[in-house]
Design an enzyme around this catalytic site. Structure first.
Site, short mmCIF file in Angstrom:
data_model
loop_
_atom_site.label_atom_id
_atom_site.label_comp_id
_atom_site.label_asym_id
_atom_site.label_seq_id
_atom_site.Cartn_x
_atom_site.Cartn_y
_atom_site.Cartn_z
CB SER A 256 -33.13 28.13 -30.62
OG SER A 256 -32.04 27.58 -31.33
CE LYS A 257 -31.03 30.86 -23.72
NZ LYS A 257 -31.72 30.14 -22.69
NE ARG A 258 -30.71 23.74 -30.84
CZ ARG A 258 -31.63 23.59 -31.78
NH1 ARG A 258 -31.27 23.25 -32.99
NH2 ARG A 258 -32.90 23.78 -31.53
CD1 TRP A 259 -28.80 31.38 -36.27
CD2 TRP A 259 -29.36 32.80 -34.66
NE1 TRP A 259 -28.67 32.65 -36.76
CE2 TRP A 259 -29.00 33.54 -35.79
CE3 TRP A 259 -29.74 33.50 -33.49
CZ2 TRP A 259 -29.01 34.93 -35.81
CZ3 TRP A 259 -29.75 34.86 -33.51
CH2 TRP A 259 -29.39 35.56 -34.65
N GLY A 260 -27.57 31.56 -31.85
CA GLY A 260 -26.81 32.76 -31.46
C GLY A 260 -27.52 33.44 -30.31
#
Ligand code: GLU
Length: 478
Positions: A256-260
């Protein structure tokens, strides 16, 4: 089209740059089609007009082109099964829903969103299985007329048959069987008349004679529903299904975008080569053997089979992608690397888009290719070739009090017989020996003065490319 032709498709909903998971799905479909001399279809799932912009559509096209996943049928190419944008296929969906409604496979559902939400909440509270409760499944004519006279609009739901098991063989996941009591009556046409994904995809897969449906594991629950729709349409020959494993972050959680970065365009901007990204995406859920990691596109086309796709989640691991990228950068000829660097350097504000710019980049390319993991690392290393670079903080510190030494270096270099890396090295080592300086002490100030930084390609070669006059000018002007 000859019988037996493999037809695969990628069906992105255009919402901007493609997620790496969808790019992997596109690649596998493309590889399958290419391997079998088949047809790869691009179908755009843009029925939800409110979310689709031209920019989002263009971004999808740009990503697929950049990856080299050319489609044989689809937007911009045409084909016998078009149109290929679902927003242009409404009449087809309407024709199917009308026929299915006539045959009693669908029914009108008058429940409002509010009513559905309320009943879902009470079902949840009572721990009953979620899903539509069948309220409108068996309305009488007069109940229906009453709803209509209230001015309610209706959706169309699929009348899931009772007491059956819908089974299919998934190439990746094996046999999958779902009892129809697990499949609540689902909406196929919204109350505004638009088709749902479930219907549109099923109708188009039939109409476009798709032979292999290869898509993410998140859609595995859609398959029995779509098989029911196909059956209601009188299509009993199922396509091959393959549901690809999820991509996860190194911590095992869904990407997800939270990860990268999860968008293909981010990797393009960061200076990854499409051949590295394609190679890497191919390995996310597929392997040829335990050892081999490097596959050119041609090798992938020759070797790819769905049978070797794994069920386990695939870890998206940027360091491995960087490693592959470094490999593909090293394979490029100096000219080819220079060409790839031109836009990256231009983006970084360097006037690289000229004959002279290309010449400089091609000259420096052999010095860079061992050092780069991403193209975007190059501009700071080559900036000094395009003009004087004011020293950064570290370089400035190192230059303090070095004026006399650098003058002496300039004098010695001025007398070098010829301007090659070899003679430059000889000269600089001689001066260092005379002054009893260690190589690092001797060479770092020169690097700082000429390139403005302490991280640049090898010094002697860099000076050779920069030229004698410019080198001497930079050394003498402190
Ligand atoms: N539009 C769907 C997606 O982007 C694809 C649906 C399908 O492949 O059936 O995930």
């Amino acid at each position: 089209m000859p019988p037996g032709t493999v037809r695969t498709r990628i069906a992105p909903a255009p919402s901007g740059s493609i997620h790496v998971g969808n790019a992997r799905t596109a690649l596998y479909n493309w590889l399958l089609a290419r391997r079998h001399g088949g047809v790869f279809v691009l179908r755009v799932e843009d029925t939800d007009q409110s979310r689709v912009t031209q920019d989002a559509f263009d971004a999808v096209i740009e990503d697929l082109r950049w990856l080299g996943l050319s489609w044989d049928e689809g937007p911009g190419v045409g084909g016998d099964y078009g149109p290929y944008r679902q927003s242009e296929r409404s009449d087809r969906y309407r024709a199917v829903t009308a026929a299915l409604e006539d045959a009693n496979h669908l029914y009108r559902c008058y429940c409002t969103a509010g009513e559905l939400a309320q009943r879902r909440a009470s079902a949840h509270a009572a721990r009953r299985t979620p899903g539509y409760d069948g309220r409108c499944r068996n309305l009488t004519d007069s109940e229906r007329a009453a709803f209509e006279s209230e001015g309610r609009s209706h959706a169309l739901r699929f009348r899931t048959p009772e007491g059956r098991t819908i089974a299919f063989d998934d190439v990746v996941r094996g046999p999958i069987a779902t009892r129809t009591d697990q499949i609540p009556d689902f909406v196929v046409q919204r109350s505004d008349g638009s088709p749902t994904y479930m219907l549109a995809a099923a109708v188009d897969d039939v109409a476009m004679e798709i032979t292999h449906i290869v898509r993410g594991e998140d859609l595995v629950a859609a398959t029995p529903r779509q098989l029911l729709i196909r059956e209601a349409m009188g299509v009993t020959d199922p396509p091959v299904f393959a549901h690809l494993p999820l991509l996860v972050a190194p911590d095992g959680k869904p990407l997800s975008k939270r990860w990268g970065d999860v968008a293909v365009s981010a990797y393009r901007r960061m200076g990854f080569l499409p051949e590295a990204v394609v190679n890497y995406l191919a390995l996310l859920g597929w392997s040829f053997d335990e050892k081999t990691n490097i596959f050119s596109v041609d090798e992938l086309v020759a070797k790819f089979t769905l049978e070797r796709v794994t069920r386990n989640p695939a870890i998206f691991d940027v360091p491995k992608l960087e490693w592959l990228n470094g490999h593909y950068i090293r394979l490029l000829s100096p000219q080819a690397l220079a060409e790839r660097l031109v836009p990256v350097c231009v983006d970084a504000g360097l006037p690289a888009d000229s004959d002279e710019g290309r010449r400089l980049l091609a000259a420096v390319a052999p010095l860079l290719n061992e050092r780069l993991k991403r193209l975007e690392e190059a501009p700071p290393m080559v900036r000094f070739l395009f003009g004087r670079v004011p020293p950064d903080a570290k370089a400035a510190k190192l230059l303090e009090g070095q004026g006399a030494y650098l003058e002496e270096v300039a004098g010695a270099l001025g007398h070098a017989e010829e301007w090659t890396a070899g003679t430059i090295e000889e000269t600089l080592r001689r001066v260092a020996a005379e002054r009893d300086l260690k190589p690092k002490q001797a060479f770092q100030p020169i690097r700082a003065a000429v390139t403005g930084t302490l991280v640049s390609p090898p010094l002697f070669e860099s000076l050779e490319i920069l030229g004698r006059a410019e080198t001497l000018a930079r050394l003498s002007s402190l």
